[in-house]
Design a protein around this motif. Structure first.
Motif, PDB file in Angstrom:
ATOM      1  N   ALA A   1      -2.552   3.504  16.502  1.00  0.00           N
ATOM      2  CA  ALA A   1      -1.436   2.590  16.694  1.00  0.00           C
ATOM      3  C   ALA A   1      -0.380   2.856  15.648  1.00  0.00           C
ATOM      4  O   ALA A   1      -0.689   3.200  14.515  1.00  0.00           O
ATOM      5  N   ASN A   2       0.842   2.709  16.049  1.00  0.00           N
ATOM      6  CA  ASN A   2       1.941   2.750  15.109  1.00  0.00           C
ATOM      7  C   ASN A   2       2.411   1.310  14.984  1.00  0.00           C
ATOM      8  O   ASN A   2       3.281   0.858  15.720  1.00  0.00           O
ATOM      9  N   TYR A   3       1.786   0.598  14.075  1.00  0.00           N
ATOM     10  CA  TYR A   3       2.005  -0.837  13.950  1.00  0.00           C
ATOM     11  C   TYR A   3       3.471  -1.184  13.702  1.00  0.00           C
ATOM     12  O   TYR A   3       3.958  -2.181  14.229  1.00  0.00           O
ATOM     13  N   ALA A   4       4.169  -0.380  12.915  1.00  0.00           N
ATOM     14  CA  ALA A   4       5.574  -0.676  12.607  1.00  0.00           C
ATOM     15  C   ALA A   4       6.429  -0.630  13.871  1.00  0.00           C
ATOM     16  O   ALA A   4       7.374  -1.399  14.010  1.00  0.00           O
ATOM     17  N   GLU A   5       6.104   0.251  14.776  1.00  0.00           N
ATOM     18  CA  GLU A   5       6.867   0.332  16.026  1.00  0.00           C
ATOM     19  C   GLU A   5       6.387  -0.691  17.060  1.00  0.00           C
ATOM     20  O   GLU A   5       7.164  -1.147  17.885  1.00  0.00           O
ATOM     21  N   ASP A   6       5.114  -1.056  16.989  1.00  0.00           N
ATOM     22  CA  ASP A   6       4.539  -1.953  17.992  1.00  0.00           C
ATOM     23  C   ASP A   6       4.892  -3.423  17.786  1.00  0.00           C
ATOM     24  O   ASP A   6       4.849  -4.203  18.734  1.00  0.00           O
ATOM     25  N   TYR A   7       5.205  -3.820  16.552  1.00  0.00           N
ATOM     26  CA  TYR A   7       5.429  -5.237  16.259  1.00  0.00           C
ATOM     27  C   TYR A   7       6.784  -5.455  15.592  1.00  0.00           C
ATOM     28  O   TYR A   7       7.139  -4.755  14.652  1.00  0.00           O
ATOM     29  N   ASP A   8       7.521  -6.456  16.094  1.00  0.00           N
ATOM     30  CA  ASP A   8       8.846  -6.781  15.564  1.00  0.00           C
ATOM     31  C   ASP A   8       8.867  -8.096  14.802  1.00  0.00           C
ATOM     32  O   ASP A   8       9.924  -8.529  14.354  1.00  0.00           O
ATOM     33  N   ARG A   9       7.730  -8.764  14.716  1.00  0.00           N
ATOM     34  CA  ARG A   9       7.633 -10.026  13.978  1.00  0.00           C
ATOM     35  C   ARG A   9       6.478  -9.926  12.996  1.00  0.00           C
ATOM     36  O   ARG A   9       5.604  -9.065  13.146  1.00  0.00           O
ATOM     37  N   ASN A  10       6.454 -10.818  12.016  1.00  0.00           N
ATOM     38  CA  ASN A  10       5.330 -10.849  11.091  1.00  0.00           C
ATOM     39  C   ASN A  10       4.055 -11.002  11.902  1.00  0.00           C
ATOM     40  O   ASN A  10       3.940 -11.925  12.725  1.00  0.00           O
ATOM     41  N   THR A  11       3.118 -10.086  11.689  1.00  0.00           N
ATOM     42  CA  THR A  11       1.897 -10.059  12.491  1.00  0.00           C
ATOM     43  C   THR A  11       0.712  -9.706  11.606  1.00  0.00           C
ATOM     44  O   THR A  11       0.806  -8.819  10.762  1.00  0.00           O
ATOM     45  N   LEU A  12      -0.392 -10.403  11.826  1.00  0.00           N
ATOM     46  CA  LEU A  12      -1.641 -10.101  11.149  1.00  0.00           C
ATOM     47  C   LEU A  12      -2.636  -9.658  12.208  1.00  0.00           C
ATOM     48  O   LEU A  12      -2.901 -10.392  13.166  1.00  0.00           O
ATOM     49  N   ILE A  13      -3.169  -8.448  12.044  1.00  0.00           N
ATOM     50  CA  ILE A  13      -4.133  -7.897  12.991  1.00  0.00           C
ATOM     51  C   ILE A  13      -5.492  -7.878  12.296  1.00  0.00           C
ATOM     52  O   ILE A  13      -5.653  -7.240  11.253  1.00  0.00           O
ATOM     53  N   VAL A  14      -6.451  -8.594  12.865  1.00  0.00           N
ATOM     54  CA  VAL A  14      -7.803  -8.635  12.330  1.00  0.00           C
ATOM     55  C   VAL A  14      -8.624  -7.601  13.083  1.00  0.00           C
ATOM     56  O   VAL A  14      -8.656  -7.600  14.316  1.00  0.00           O
ATOM     57  N   LYS A  15      -9.278  -6.720  12.351  1.00  0.00           N
ATOM     58  CA  LYS A  15     -10.103  -5.674  12.963  1.00  0.00           C
ATOM     59  C   LYS A  15     -11.555  -6.144  13.062  1.00  0.00           C
ATOM     60  O   LYS A  15     -11.970  -7.055  12.359  1.00  0.00           O
ATOM     61  N   LYS A  16     -12.331  -5.503  13.927  1.00  0.00           N
ATOM     62  CA  LYS A  16     -13.744  -5.867  14.118  1.00  0.00           C
ATOM     63  C   LYS A  16     -14.557  -5.772  12.826  1.00  0.00           C
ATOM     64  O   LYS A  16     -15.471  -6.548  12.606  1.00  0.00           O
ATOM     65  N   ASN A  17     -14.213  -4.810  11.970  1.00  0.00           N
ATOM     66  CA  ASN A  17     -14.970  -4.606  10.733  1.00  0.00           C
ATOM     67  C   ASN A  17     -14.543  -5.552   9.605  1.00  0.00           C
ATOM     68  O   ASN A  17     -15.037  -5.458   8.491  1.00  0.00           O
ATOM     69  N   GLY A  18     -13.624  -6.480   9.879  1.00  0.00           N
ATOM     70  CA  GLY A  18     -13.184  -7.446   8.867  1.00  0.00           C
ATOM     71  C   GLY A  18     -11.972  -7.016   8.073  1.00  0.00           C
ATOM     72  O   GLY A  18     -11.433  -7.791   7.288  1.00  0.00           O
ATOM     73  N   SER A  19     -11.533  -5.775   8.256  1.00  0.00           N
ATOM     74  CA  SER A  19     -10.306  -5.349   7.585  1.00  0.00           C
ATOM     75  C   SER A  19      -9.110  -5.944   8.325  1.00  0.00           C
ATOM     76  O   SER A  19      -9.247  -6.406   9.459  1.00  0.00           O
TER      77      SER A  19
END
Length: 191
Positions: free
Chosen positions: A21-39
């Motif tokens: 994923a290219n998170y900077a391109e995918d999201y335009d608002r403050n976003t917190l992504i929780v991963k399965k491993n807890g990161s």
């Protein structure tokens, strides 16, 4: 030639399967992504157009803050994954945190990410909304075995690695994305 085509196809498919994923391109608002491993991945979007801050100085400052924090932890807890400064009216910073403790420490917050079974019922105040839109009290919640709880006080969108079961009044849902209001402690229970 067939061998090269095969290798490129395999590399492409592996990229799709690992969820690149290219998170900077995918999201335009403050976003917190929780991963399965807890990161966690944080995408912070900020307007610097009306300030005297320059892109280079911002990059240096962020690097220093991350390095200082990691040095105090004696391990790499926070990583700078991306910084987009082409448009200073929409600067995007993508940080990766080893876990919720790293996120809290770096941002001076007291958020919580834990198993539902480990949450004191007193922390889950009020009425919750279920995935099907019904109002539910904590004692009447179903299918919580193995569920996780995220408590966050920041105004941010939240992407979780599972299905949202319940959320409190500080959370609004739109197209599978939970948005924490930032006005109180947002609580999301997911599995």
């Amino acid at each position: 030639m067939k061998k090269i085509t095969y290798i490129l196809s395999v590399v492409f498919l592996l990229g799709l399967m690992t969820g690149c994923a290219n998170y900077a391109e995918d999201y335009d608002r403050n976003t917190l992504i929780v991963k399965k491993n807890g990161s966690l991945i944080e995408v912070a979007v900020e307007d610097f157009s009306k300030t005297s801050v320059k892109a280079d100085a911002l990059s240096v400052y962020i690097t220093e803050q991350i390095d200082n924090f990691n040095e105090k932890q004696d391990k790499k807890v926070v990583k700078n994954k991306d910084l987009l400064t082409e448009d200073m009216s929409k600067v995007k910073l993508v940080l990766e945190y080893k876990d919720i403790d790293g996120y809290n420490g770096f941002n001076l917050l007291e958020c919580k990410l834990t198993d539902f079974a480990d949450v004191d019922e007193k922390e889950l105040k009020g009425t919750f909304t279920s995935a099907d839109g019904k109002s539910v009290k904590v004692g009447k919640m179903e299918d919580t075995k193995g569920a996780k709880v995220l408590m966050i006080s920041e105004k941010t969108d939240v992407i979780l690695p599972g299905d949202i079961l319940y959320y409190n009044k500080e959370v609004s849902m739109k197209k599978g994305v939970a948005s924490a209001s930032g006005k109180g402690n947002a609580i999301i229970i997911y599995k």
